[in-house]
Design a protein around this motif. Structure first.
Motif, PDB file in Angstrom:
ATOM      1  N   THR A   1     -23.557  64.000  67.191  1.00  0.00           N
ATOM      2  CA  THR A   1     -22.292  63.556  67.755  1.00  0.00           C
ATOM      3  C   THR A   1     -21.908  62.198  67.215  1.00  0.00           C
ATOM      4  N   SER A   2     -20.631  61.902  67.315  1.00  0.00           N
ATOM      5  CA  SER A   2     -20.132  60.645  66.769  1.00  0.00           C
ATOM      6  C   SER A   2     -20.722  59.440  67.501  1.00  0.00           C
ATOM      7  N   GLU A   3     -21.210  59.657  68.751  1.00  0.00           N
ATOM      8  CA  GLU A   3     -21.757  58.551  69.509  1.00  0.00           C
ATOM      9  C   GLU A   3     -23.169  58.202  69.075  1.00  0.00           C
ATOM     10  N   GLU A   4     -23.860  59.121  68.452  1.00  0.00           N
ATOM     11  CA  GLU A   4     -25.232  58.875  68.043  1.00  0.00           C
ATOM     12  C   GLU A   4     -25.286  57.967  66.819  1.00  0.00           C
ATOM     13  N   LYS A   5     -26.272  57.092  66.811  1.00  0.00           N
ATOM     14  CA  LYS A   5     -26.525  56.266  65.643  1.00  0.00           C
ATOM     15  C   LYS A   5     -27.782  56.796  64.968  1.00  0.00           C
TER      16      LYS A   5
ATOM     17  N   ASN B   1     -29.263  56.165  72.402  1.00  0.00           N
ATOM     18  CA  ASN B   1     -28.603  57.277  71.717  1.00  0.00           C
ATOM     19  C   ASN B   1     -28.720  57.146  70.200  1.00  0.00           C
ATOM     20  N   TYR B   2     -29.966  57.257  69.734  1.00  0.00           N
ATOM     21  CA  TYR B   2     -30.251  57.214  68.306  1.00  0.00           C
ATOM     22  C   TYR B   2     -30.949  58.508  67.916  1.00  0.00           C
TER      23      TYR B   2
ATOM     24  N   ASP C   1     -27.340  54.180  60.011  1.00  0.00           N
ATOM     25  CA  ASP C   1     -27.163  52.890  60.671  1.00  0.00           C
ATOM     26  C   ASP C   1     -28.351  51.961  60.429  1.00  0.00           C
TER      27      ASP C   1
ATOM     28  N   ARG D   1     -26.981  46.888  69.382  1.00  0.00           N
ATOM     29  CA  ARG D   1     -26.324  47.134  70.667  1.00  0.00           C
ATOM     30  C   ARG D   1     -25.499  45.936  71.121  1.00  0.00           C
TER      31      ARG D   1
ATOM     32  N   LEU E   1     -22.171  45.897  69.423  1.00  0.00           N
ATOM     33  CA  LEU E   1     -21.242  46.913  69.877  1.00  0.00           C
ATOM     34  C   LEU E   1     -20.601  46.550  71.211  1.00  0.00           C
ATOM     35  N   GLN E   2     -21.156  45.576  71.904  1.00  0.00           N
ATOM     36  CA  GLN E   2     -20.644  45.201  73.222  1.00  0.00           C
ATOM     37  C   GLN E   2     -19.421  44.284  73.117  1.00  0.00           C
TER      38      GLN E   2
END
Length: 236
Positions: free
Chosen positions: A44-48, A83-84, A112, A232, A235-236
């Motif tokens: 998924t696009s959310e996974e790194k 979520n990796y 990533d 992380r 990304l915040q």
């Protein structure tokens, strides 16, 4: 089962060479198993993505794939709710030259964090220090050219003094020198706490057992966790 499916193993381990030529045995250790294939579309696009790029030490030579340290890292990521997805791109017998040659295909996917674990086979075969260093630098350069935002971690390696003490010392210095030059995190010695211990290595004396791989996982995690934390925060 979910952990196994989430873990991607993209290259079948070749048994032409091992990480180095250990003592001859009557039977070859079994290769790492390839789990059920999961297409890139399933990510998924959310996974790194964390890609472990190495030789038989990464591939988990002689063990089931889920016993290799990249799969153990995946288990830890999942247990922490991170979520990796970990991709095992280890290939038995791989040298830095071979790694450089197959890199373009591997970089067809988004990465990533790129964990570079190559060089041991060069050292065991006595490949000139300059060649090994140049190949590792070229791999780093290619990864950055593909995506400047990819975080690179370099795994340090040491070898026995079979090729002479000077070669052994020069080989060990390749990794901290490259890490400093490229401003990238260094795992000081991938096999710290494992190398030279018969109880943690297979019969060839080179490849870790399942218990040894757990220690390798901890060596990698000690550095990887900080890189993940930095990602992380950004990304915040």
């Amino acid at each position: 089962m979910q952990n196994i499916l989430k873990f991607r193993y993209i290259l079948i381990v070749l048994l032409i060479f091992s990480c180095g030529e250990g003592p001859k045995k009557n039977t070859e250790p079994k290769p790492a198993r390839t789990p059920d294939a999961v297409t890139r579309a399933a990510i998924t696009s959310e996974e790194k993505t964390i890609l472990f790029y190495g030789n038989s030490l990464t591939a988990g030579y002689g063990l089931d794939t889920e016993e290799a340290f990249p799969a153990l890292i995946q288990n830890r990521l999942d247990s922490l709710g991170l979520n990796y997805v970990a991709i095992n791109s280890g290939l038995s017998g791989e040298t830095t030259s071979g790694g450089l040659n197959r890199l373009d295909w591997v970089l067809n996917q988004d990465v990533d964090i790129f964990v570079l674990e190559l060089g041991a086979n060069d050292g065991l075969r006595g490949i000139p220090i300059t060649e090994t260093r140049n190949n590792l630098q070229a791999i780093i350069d290619k990864v950055r050219l593909k995506n400047p935002d990819t975080e690179i971690i370099l795994a340090g390696m040491q070898i026995p003094p079979n090729m002479g003490q000077q070669y052994t010392d020069d080989f060990r210095q390749i990794f901290p020198e490259l890490a400093k030059k490229n401003d990238i995190p260094l795992i000081p010695f991938l096999l710290e706490g494992v190398a030279g211990r018969p109880d943690l290595n297979q019969d060839d004396g080179i490849h870790p057992t399942a218990a040894g791989q757990k220690i390798v996982r901890d060596n990698v995690w000690e550095v990887l966790k900080d890189v993940i934390q930095e990602e992380r925060v950004l990304l915040q």
